[in-house]
Design a protein around this motif. Structure first.
Motif, PDB file in Angstrom:
ATOM      1  N   GLN A 106       6.686   4.987   7.147  1.00 31.30           N
ATOM      2  CA  GLN A 106       8.062   4.674   7.528  1.00 31.30           C
ATOM      3  C   GLN A 106       8.849   4.036   6.387  1.00 31.30           C
ATOM      4  N   ARG A 107       8.221   3.105   5.677  1.00 30.93           N
ATOM      5  CA  ARG A 107       8.939   2.353   4.640  1.00 30.93           C
ATOM      6  C   ARG A 107       9.061   3.106   3.326  1.00 30.93           C
ATOM      7  N   ARG A 108       8.046   3.902   2.972  1.00 28.03           N
ATOM      8  CA  ARG A 108       8.016   4.500   1.637  1.00 28.03           C
ATOM      9  C   ARG A 108       7.805   5.999   1.668  1.00 28.03           C
ATOM     10  N   GLY A 109       7.891   6.593   2.841  1.00 31.91           N
ATOM     11  CA  GLY A 109       7.595   8.008   3.004  1.00 31.91           C
ATOM     12  C   GLY A 109       8.483   8.948   2.210  1.00 31.91           C
ATOM     13  N   GLU A 110       9.652   8.520   1.850  1.00 28.21           N
ATOM     14  CA  GLU A 110      10.580   9.369   1.102  1.00 28.21           C
ATOM     15  C   GLU A 110      10.366   9.288  -0.412  1.00 28.21           C
ATOM     16  N   GLU A 111       9.540   8.341  -0.857  1.00 27.30           N
ATOM     17  CA  GLU A 111       9.327   8.141  -2.287  1.00 27.30           C
ATOM     18  C   GLU A 111       8.318   9.143  -2.843  1.00 27.30           C
ATOM     19  N   SER A 112       8.451   9.422  -4.119  1.00 31.98           N
ATOM     20  CA  SER A 112       7.470  10.231  -4.838  1.00 31.98           C
ATOM     21  C   SER A 112       6.759   9.319  -5.825  1.00 31.98           C
ATOM     22  N   VAL A 113       5.440   9.427  -5.867  1.00 33.16           N
ATOM     23  CA  VAL A 113       4.653   8.619  -6.793  1.00 33.16           C
ATOM     24  C   VAL A 113       3.641   9.514  -7.490  1.00 33.16           C
ATOM     25  N   THR A 114       3.151   9.032  -8.618  1.00 30.88           N
ATOM     26  CA  THR A 114       2.100   9.766  -9.314  1.00 30.88           C
ATOM     27  C   THR A 114       0.749   9.194  -8.907  1.00 30.88           C
ATOM     28  N   LEU A 115      -0.289   9.950  -9.167  1.00 29.70           N
ATOM     29  CA  LEU A 115      -1.626   9.453  -8.887  1.00 29.70           C
ATOM     30  C   LEU A 115      -1.992   8.322  -9.837  1.00 29.70           C
ATOM     31  N   ASP A 116      -1.442   8.327 -11.038  1.00 30.41           N
ATOM     32  CA  ASP A 116      -1.650   7.205 -11.959  1.00 30.41           C
ATOM     33  C   ASP A 116      -1.056   5.920 -11.376  1.00 30.41           C
ATOM     34  N   TRP A 117       0.120   6.016 -10.797  1.00 30.27           N
ATOM     35  CA  TRP A 117       0.748   4.858 -10.158  1.00 30.27           C
ATOM     36  C   TRP A 117      -0.134   4.367  -9.013  1.00 30.27           C
ATOM     37  N   LEU A 118      -0.615   5.284  -8.177  1.00 30.77           N
ATOM     38  CA  LEU A 118      -1.473   4.911  -7.056  1.00 30.77           C
ATOM     39  C   LEU A 118      -2.747   4.236  -7.553  1.00 30.77           C
ATOM     40  N   ALA A 119      -3.357   4.781  -8.584  1.00 32.36           N
ATOM     41  CA  ALA A 119      -4.574   4.190  -9.146  1.00 32.36           C
ATOM     42  C   ALA A 119      -4.297   2.763  -9.630  1.00 32.36           C
ATOM     43  N   ASP A 120      -3.162   2.547 -10.278  1.00 41.04           N
ATOM     44  CA  ASP A 120      -2.803   1.204 -10.732  1.00 41.04           C
ATOM     45  C   ASP A 120      -2.641   0.243  -9.553  1.00 41.04           C
ATOM     46  N   GLN A 121      -2.009   0.722  -8.490  1.00 37.56           N
ATOM     47  CA  GLN A 121      -1.819  -0.120  -7.313  1.00 37.56           C
ATOM     48  C   GLN A 121      -3.152  -0.455  -6.655  1.00 37.56           C
ATOM     49  N   LEU A 122      -4.067   0.509  -6.613  1.00 39.16           N
ATOM     50  CA  LEU A 122      -5.393   0.256  -6.037  1.00 39.16           C
ATOM     51  C   LEU A 122      -6.164  -0.758  -6.874  1.00 39.16           C
ATOM     52  N   ARG A 123      -6.063  -0.654  -8.204  1.00 41.96           N
ATOM     53  CA  ARG A 123      -6.725  -1.631  -9.077  1.00 41.96           C
ATOM     54  C   ARG A 123      -6.158  -3.033  -8.844  1.00 41.96           C
ATOM     55  N   THR A 124      -4.854  -3.127  -8.749  1.00 40.50           N
ATOM     56  CA  THR A 124      -4.215  -4.422  -8.504  1.00 40.50           C
ATOM     57  C   THR A 124      -4.656  -4.992  -7.171  1.00 40.50           C
ATOM     58  N   PHE A 125      -4.709  -4.150  -6.150  1.00 38.82           N
ATOM     59  CA  PHE A 125      -5.135  -4.594  -4.830  1.00 38.82           C
ATOM     60  C   PHE A 125      -6.552  -5.145  -4.877  1.00 38.82           C
ATOM     61  N   VAL A 126      -7.456  -4.446  -5.558  1.00 38.32           N
ATOM     62  CA  VAL A 126      -8.846  -4.907  -5.652  1.00 38.32           C
ATOM     63  C   VAL A 126      -8.928  -6.200  -6.463  1.00 38.32           C
ATOM     64  N   ASP A 127      -8.106  -6.332  -7.487  1.00 39.25           N
ATOM     65  CA  ASP A 127      -8.080  -7.588  -8.238  1.00 39.25           C
ATOM     66  C   ASP A 127      -7.696  -8.760  -7.327  1.00 39.25           C
ATOM     67  N   LEU A 128      -6.749  -8.524  -6.429  1.00 42.28           N
ATOM     68  CA  LEU A 128      -6.290  -9.572  -5.526  1.00 42.28           C
ATOM     69  C   LEU A 128      -7.216  -9.768  -4.325  1.00 42.28           C
TER      70      LEU A 128
END
Length: 58
Positions: free
Chosen positions: A13-35
């Protein structure tokens, strides 16, 4: 609906219209695991699942 689907629905609902790269997603997953290192195994399984989607057809 599973309890965890609420987060998936909110993401859609909040971000469904956005386009992201898999590199961006990988960075977000790394950040999440760091936190949140307690979720490292789950994130690893999700990342592996997404990386190997083409292999599921075999």
């Amino acid at each position: 609906m599973y309890f965890t689907d609420r987060g998936v629905e909110e993401l859609s609902q909040r971000r469904g219209e956005e386009s992201v790269t898999l590199d961006w997603l990988a960075d977000q997953l790394r950040t999440f695991v760091d936190l949140h290192p307690q979720y490292e195994d789950a994130v690893e399984e999700l990342a592996t699942y997404l990386a190997r989607l083409d292999d599921l057809d075999d």
